[in-house]
Design a protein around this motif. Structure first.
Motif, PDB file in Angstrom:
ATOM      1  N   CYS A  45     -50.799 -50.292 -25.309  1.00  0.00           N
ATOM      2  CA  CYS A  45     -50.527 -50.556 -23.618  1.00  0.00           C
ATOM      3  C   CYS A  45     -51.673 -51.323 -23.001  1.00  0.00           C
ATOM      4  O   CYS A  45     -51.427 -51.932 -22.370  1.00  0.00           O
ATOM      5  N   PHE A  49     -51.091 -54.600 -20.745  1.00  0.00           N
ATOM      6  CA  PHE A  49     -51.704 -54.696 -19.362  1.00  0.00           C
ATOM      7  C   PHE A  49     -52.873 -55.577 -19.300  1.00  0.00           C
ATOM      8  O   PHE A  49     -53.267 -56.109 -18.175  1.00  0.00           O
ATOM      9  N   TYR A  54     -49.913 -55.639 -13.257  1.00  0.00           N
ATOM     10  CA  TYR A  54     -49.316 -54.217 -13.376  1.00  0.00           C
ATOM     11  C   TYR A  54     -47.587 -54.536 -13.253  1.00  0.00           C
ATOM     12  O   TYR A  54     -46.884 -54.026 -13.838  1.00  0.00           O
ATOM     13  N   LYS A  80     -45.119 -45.328 -15.386  1.00  0.00           N
ATOM     14  CA  LYS A  80     -45.961 -46.334 -15.730  1.00  0.00           C
ATOM     15  C   LYS A  80     -47.295 -46.349 -14.827  1.00  0.00           C
ATOM     16  O   LYS A  80     -48.297 -46.698 -15.222  1.00  0.00           O
ATOM     17  N   LYS A  81     -47.196 -45.932 -13.656  1.00  0.00           N
ATOM     18  CA  LYS A  81     -48.485 -45.815 -12.922  1.00  0.00           C
ATOM     19  C   LYS A  81     -49.379 -45.080 -13.496  1.00  0.00           C
ATOM     20  O   LYS A  81     -50.714 -45.300 -13.352  1.00  0.00           O
ATOM     21  N   TYR A  84     -51.012 -46.645 -16.299  1.00  0.00           N
ATOM     22  CA  TYR A  84     -51.960 -47.481 -15.861  1.00  0.00           C
ATOM     23  C   TYR A  84     -53.251 -46.816 -15.239  1.00  0.00           C
ATOM     24  O   TYR A  84     -54.475 -47.287 -15.717  1.00  0.00           O
ATOM     25  N   GLU A 141     -55.921 -57.433  -9.640  1.00  0.00           N
ATOM     26  CA  GLU A 141     -54.631 -56.812  -9.342  1.00  0.00           C
ATOM     27  C   GLU A 141     -54.292 -57.023  -7.799  1.00  0.00           C
ATOM     28  O   GLU A 141     -55.034 -56.604  -7.077  1.00  0.00           O
ATOM     29  N   TYR A 144     -50.255 -53.775  -7.644  1.00  0.00           N
ATOM     30  CA  TYR A 144     -50.304 -52.097  -7.851  1.00  0.00           C
ATOM     31  C   TYR A 144     -49.947 -51.369  -6.750  1.00  0.00           C
ATOM     32  O   TYR A 144     -50.095 -51.569  -5.741  1.00  0.00           O
TER      33      TYR A 144
END
Length: 144
Positions: A45, A49, A54, A80-81, A84, A141, A144
């Motif tokens: 992961c 990332f 994102y 997914k959030k 993250y 980012e 996001y």
């Protein structure tokens, strides 16, 4: 050094790490996995990332690398959030571990303290390049 100044700089230094501290943790299913398997998932992961923002990061690429079904990842993280957010928290904890000595040592000279902050940042980057690359992306980012 003034405690308020040190705390403000500390916030800036660790902002990426604390940005999602109040996140949900992974599911019990993930927590019950053997440590080696959990670390394989975490590392895959982080690679995804760290290389992609994102929006561009793909759960499909993660599961393909791991050789697991796509549904499996959602048994470990609700979305997914949430994955993250978990990664931000995880990398932040690692950064705090590396910085612990610096944070516990009182320093009166701002410039000495600032050099230490920089040196500990470099130590973190060397020890955890994937986490460092990921946190760099977190700061930048926009999706996001």
């Amino acid at each position: 050094m003034e405690k308020w100044l040190m705390s403000h700089i500390f916030i800036i230094y660790l902002w990426p790490c604390s940005h999602f501290i109040s996140c949900n943790m992974p599911t019990v299913t993930f927590e019950n996995l053997p440590e080696e398997k959990k670390q394989r998932i975490i590392d895959a992961c982080f690679r995804e990332f760290a290389l992609h923002d994102y929006k561009q990061a793909s759960v499909s690429r993660i599961v393909k690398e791991l050789g697991i079904a796509k549904g499996s990842i959602f048994q470990y993280f609700e979305s997914k959030k949430e994955l993250y957010r978990f990664l931000v928290n995880y990398a932040g904890q690692k950064k705090l571990e590396v910085s612990k000595e610096m944070l516990e040592t009182p320093i009166d000279d701002f410039f000495v303290w600032y050099r230490k902050v920089y040196a500990y940042g470099i130590q973190f980057d060397i020890k955890y390049p994937l986490y460092s690359g990921f946190l760099y992306n977190v700061v930048r980012e926009r999706n996001y």
